[in-house]
Design a protein around this motif. Structure first.
Motif, mmCIF file in Angstrom:
data_model
loop_
_atom_site.group_PDB
_atom_site.id
_atom_site.type_symbol
_atom_site.label_atom_id
_atom_site.label_comp_id
_atom_site.label_asym_id
_atom_site.label_seq_id
_atom_site.Cartn_x
_atom_site.Cartn_y
_atom_site.Cartn_z
ATOM 1 N N GLY A 247 48.615 32.164 -82.209
ATOM 2 C CA GLY A 247 49.365 32.997 -81.282
ATOM 3 C C GLY A 247 50.870 32.895 -81.473
ATOM 4 O O GLY A 247 51.638 33.122 -80.558
ATOM 5 N N GLY A 248 51.312 32.559 -82.635
ATOM 6 C CA GLY A 248 52.736 32.415 -82.948
ATOM 7 C C GLY A 248 52.941 31.220 -83.859
ATOM 8 O O GLY A 248 52.051 30.392 -84.032
ATOM 9 N N PHE A 249 54.121 31.149 -84.424
ATOM 10 C CA PHE A 249 54.408 30.061 -85.357
ATOM 11 C C PHE A 249 54.645 28.778 -84.576
ATOM 12 O O PHE A 249 55.485 28.724 -83.685
ATOM 13 C CB PHE A 249 55.623 30.398 -86.219
ATOM 14 N N ARG A 250 53.883 27.757 -84.905
ATOM 15 C CA ARG A 250 54.047 26.438 -84.297
ATOM 16 C C ARG A 250 54.232 25.418 -85.400
ATOM 17 O O ARG A 250 53.475 25.404 -86.368
ATOM 18 C CB ARG A 250 52.818 26.071 -83.475
ATOM 19 N N LEU A 251 55.225 24.586 -85.231
ATOM 20 C CA LEU A 251 55.488 23.561 -86.243
ATOM 21 C C LEU A 251 54.443 22.463 -86.120
ATOM 22 O O LEU A 251 54.182 21.949 -85.043
ATOM 23 C CB LEU A 251 56.890 22.986 -86.073
ATOM 24 N N GLY A 252 53.819 22.150 -87.227
ATOM 25 C CA GLY A 252 52.799 21.113 -87.278
ATOM 26 C C GLY A 252 52.635 20.662 -88.712
ATOM 27 O O GLY A 252 53.431 21.003 -89.586
ATOM 28 N N ALA A 253 51.590 19.916 -88.962
ATOM 29 C CA ALA A 253 51.369 19.374 -90.306
ATOM 30 C C ALA A 253 51.062 20.483 -91.306
ATOM 31 O O ALA A 253 51.643 20.528 -92.394
ATOM 32 C CB ALA A 253 50.228 18.357 -90.281
#
Length: 140
Positions: free
Chosen positions: A53-59
């Motif tokens: 549902g959108g860009f999320r910073l993660g691994a």
């Protein structure tokens, strides 16, 4: 006797090799492969952003961004100076680009292995040892 002459720069052996069609074709083929790697990273980033549902910073997005940057460096280096022979940019800049994309690729690989091992442990997936005879010998 006095010997007089004029010094003119002669083309080096690397100049002839750098402009050889086989070297150019190989550099183009490698650049296309690197561009495909970058395109796959962009496609995966887009798929993850749509799923979340959108860009999320993660691994996963961080690994893909690093791989995208490394692929972009490879494409730029192959287009500007294939096989370090054109002399279009300084040797120091070429070495810096190679070191940067190698470092980025190593970081992505290490992050992927760590991510995979963590996922394996959390899912209780048993690893199959490569050396079965040694594993049986060490088993209690």
């Amino acid at each position: 006797a006095v010997l007089r002459g004029t010094a003119v720069p002669a083309p080096g052996a690397f100049e002839a090799l750098a402009t050889h069609p086989a070297v150019r074709a190989l550099a183009a083929l490698l650049a296309v492969g690197c561009a495909l790697g970058a395109e796959m990273a962009v496609a995966r980033l887009y798929a993850f952003s749509r799923a979340d549902g959108g860009f999320r910073l993660g691994a996963k997005p961080a690994m893909l961004c690093l791989e995208l940057l490394a692929s972009a460096l490879r494409v730029a280096l192959l287009c500007v100076s294939p096989a370090f022979m054109s002399g279009a940019i300084a040797m120091e800049a070429e070495v810096l680009c190679v070191a940067a994309h190698t470092l980025l690729s190593s970081l992505v690989t290490a992050a992927y292995v760590a991510y995979f091992l963590r996922a394996q442990r959390s899912a209780d997936i048993a690893a199959v040892p490569f050396a079965r005879a040694r594993a049986r010998a060490l088993a209690p």
